[in-house]
Design an enzyme around this catalytic site. Structure first.
Site, PDB file in Angstrom:
ATOM      1  N   HIS A 155      -0.010 -14.015   1.995  1.00  0.00           N
ATOM      2  CA  HIS A 155      -1.308 -13.558   1.478  1.00  0.00           C
ATOM      3  C   HIS A 155      -1.755 -14.274   0.207  1.00  0.00           C
ATOM      4  CE1 HIS A 155      -4.078  -9.771   1.581  1.00  0.00           C
ATOM      5  NE2 HIS A 155      -4.534 -10.769   2.318  1.00  0.00           N
ATOM      6  N   ASP A 175       0.819  -1.226   0.000  1.00  0.00           N
ATOM      7  CA  ASP A 175       0.000   0.000   0.000  1.00  0.00           C
ATOM      8  C   ASP A 175       0.847   1.268   0.000  1.00  0.00           C
ATOM      9  OD1 ASP A 175      -2.105  -1.770   0.183  1.00  0.00           O
ATOM     10  OD2 ASP A 175      -2.956  -0.936   2.017  1.00  0.00           O
ATOM     11  N   ASP A 212       2.786  -3.215  -3.947  1.00  0.00           N
ATOM     12  CA  ASP A 212       1.787  -4.166  -4.462  1.00  0.00           C
ATOM     13  C   ASP A 212       0.575  -3.473  -5.067  1.00  0.00           C
ATOM     14  OD1 ASP A 212       0.686  -3.238  -2.089  1.00  0.00           O
ATOM     15  OD2 ASP A 212       0.047  -5.204  -1.376  1.00  0.00           O
ATOM     16  N   CYS A 240      -3.749  -6.436  -2.881  1.00  0.00           N
ATOM     17  CA  CYS A 240      -2.616  -7.246  -2.428  1.00  0.00           C
ATOM     18  C   CYS A 240      -2.475  -8.606  -3.114  1.00  0.00           C
ATOM     19  CB  CYS A 240      -2.717  -7.463  -0.918  1.00  0.00           C
ATOM     20  SG  CYS A 240      -2.810  -5.952   0.059  1.00  0.00           S
TER      21      CYS A 240
END
Length: 479
Positions: A132, A38, A282, A75
């Site tokens: 993730h 971010d 990302d 993400c």
């Protein structure tokens, strides 16, 4: 005799230099990929003076600045594209991130970057930070997706100090829960640095993937960094918004120091010249911070430039990626794996029936190629099929469509909003040329419809579904 001896000495020195050059050419490079989470376009020193980032800036100054580097709006899709070199929509990972309550992950049939490098002689392939890409089954674990070492967390948005998500500790060393304590950004940087130093001693090439969770929420930073940015407090804002920009700046500063520690580890290993360092975010910065991505339009979760065009840089001195050049050719996270495979001499890697969507862009990075004719696609649908965002970018144009799912072929309805930009001369998406160049829009929309139809029936669900009844497993241990 003197001149003959001098000539002989010079000949030996030149021969030694040539031999050393050949050895370096035949030596596979080490690879360090650093991913911010971010990070806003204006959050790096080479785009803005607001947050000093001397170590991130060094990568651009000593390597190349990637001025038009694209990812996906959130993400998990970006991570999936990075790992596979393919559009994540092909294997159902484009619509949404993977929240804690979702039973889904990166398809094990996809060939990942660490798996490919494993075939090319990279025995040590470590990941340090945020995964993730699936956490509910061992088949999605990093160690079963090509990595030989994992140190970090499965989920996004963990607490930086307690290392928890959904009230359960999410911090692991390989398959086991780790009792380690500290601030997440510091722990990630320290673990990655130790890996680099240790592996360099073995004189074997390595992959070190460092996906920081900073500056993603929750917005937390050590006091010593927060104090550095007291001038960013907004007294006119309410509640936590007063200090939001201050805390995010502190998080970025701490991450930058961590990146400095990683660069120092590379240098102390003696391998800096032959180590690829590739840095990017990302997705764009969050919308909660005004002017976070200026001058770009939009934010994270958008298919505007502010959501998908991110700060990026790469350095590889012995590979000709150096001298602080700015590269304005549109590149993408899906280009990473095909480019690295060529850089590591990967002619023997087998990918079966899963061809890359990304390109080998090594010639672009080395300055040997100034143009790349290609299309890039972006998609976000985690709010549901009635509120999707989708876009296509070519070298000249960008078409953005907001509204219901366009796989039916419908995109010119009252429920759809469409925008066409000459993105080559209007990078901040200010002038909508939809009606002036409608045939162009129709041609690009047809491509977008085909792209949207790639999503398989088995795909990740929208973000919020299943949240209410979820209870995290003890210690976030996988089955």
């Amino acid at each position: 005799m003197f001149y003959r001896a001098l000539y002989h000495l010079l000949f030996l020195l030149v021969l030694k230099s040539l031999l050393n050059s050949n050895v370096r050419a035949e030596t596979k490079p080490n690879i360090v990929i650093i991913l911010a989470d971010d990070l806003g376009w204006a959050d790096v020193g080479f785009h803005s003076s607001r947050i000093p980032t001397p170590n991130i800036d060094r990568i651009a100054q000593e390597g190349v600045e990637l001025d038009r580097f694209y990812v996906f709006p959130m993400c998990s899709p970006t991570r999936a594209g990075l790992m596979t070199g393919r559009y994540p929509i092909r294997f159902g990972m484009a619509r949404s991130v993977i929240p804690p309550w979702r039973i889904f992950g990166l398809d094990p049939d996809e060939i990942t970057l660490p798996e490919a490098l494993g075939q090319l002689g990279y025995s040590h392939r470590g990941i340090f930070g945020k995964w993730h890409l699936g956490h509910n089954h061992s088949k999605w674990h990093p160690n079963n997706q090509g990595f030989t070492h994992f140190h970090g967390h499965y989920n996004g948005a963990i607490d930086y100090f307690t290392l928890t998500r959904e009230n359960e500790r999410d911090w692991h060393l390989n398959e086991k829960s780790s009792p380690e304590t500290g601030y997440a950004t510091d722990l990630i940087a320290t673990a990655a640095s130790k890996f680099i130093v240790h592996r360099a001693k073995e004189e074997e090439p390595f992959l070190c993937y460092v996906p920081f969770n900073a500056p993603h929420s929750p917005f937390q930073a050590p006091d010593k960094y927060i104090k550095k940015f007291q001038h960013l407090v907004n007294p006119s804002a309410k509640g936590k918004n007063k200090s939001l920009r201050q805390v995010v700046a502190a998080m970025v500063s701490c991450m930058d120091e961590g990146i400095g520690k990683i660069l120092k580890a590379i240098e102390s290993s003696g391998e800096a010249d032959n180590t690829i360092v590739w840095f990017f975010s990302d997705n764009g910065g969050i919308g909660g911070l005004p002017k976070n991505n200026l001058p770009l339009r939009g934010n994270k979760l958008d298919v505007w430039e502010g959501g998908v065009r991110v700060a990026a840089a790469m350095r590889w001195p012995s590979g000709g990626v150096k001298d602080g050049r700015k590269i304005s050719v549109p590149l993408s996270c899906i280009d990473v794996i095909p480019t690295l495979i060529r850089a590591t001499g990967g002619g023997d890697v087998s990918f079966g029936n899963k061809p890359f969507d990304g390109h080998d862009v090594l010639d672009v990075l080395q300055g040997k190629r100034k143009r790349l004719d290609r299309e890039l696609y972006f998609y976000h649908g985690q709010a549901g099929e009635s509120k999707e965002k989708i876009a296509i970018r070519t070298a000249k144009w960008k078409l953005v469509i907001h509204g219901p799912n366009i796989k039916t072929g419908e995109w010119k309805t009252p429920k759809h909003e469409s925008y066409l930009f000459r993105i080559d001369i209007d990078p901040n998406e200010t002038t909508n040329l939809l009606m002036a160049d409608f045939p162009v829009a129709e041609r690009l929309a047809a491509k977008l419809i085909d792209y949207r139809r790639l999503q398989p029936a088995t795909s990740i669900e929208i973000y919020s579904r299943g949240r209410e009844a979820f209870r995290a497993p003890k210690g976030w241990m996988v089955k």
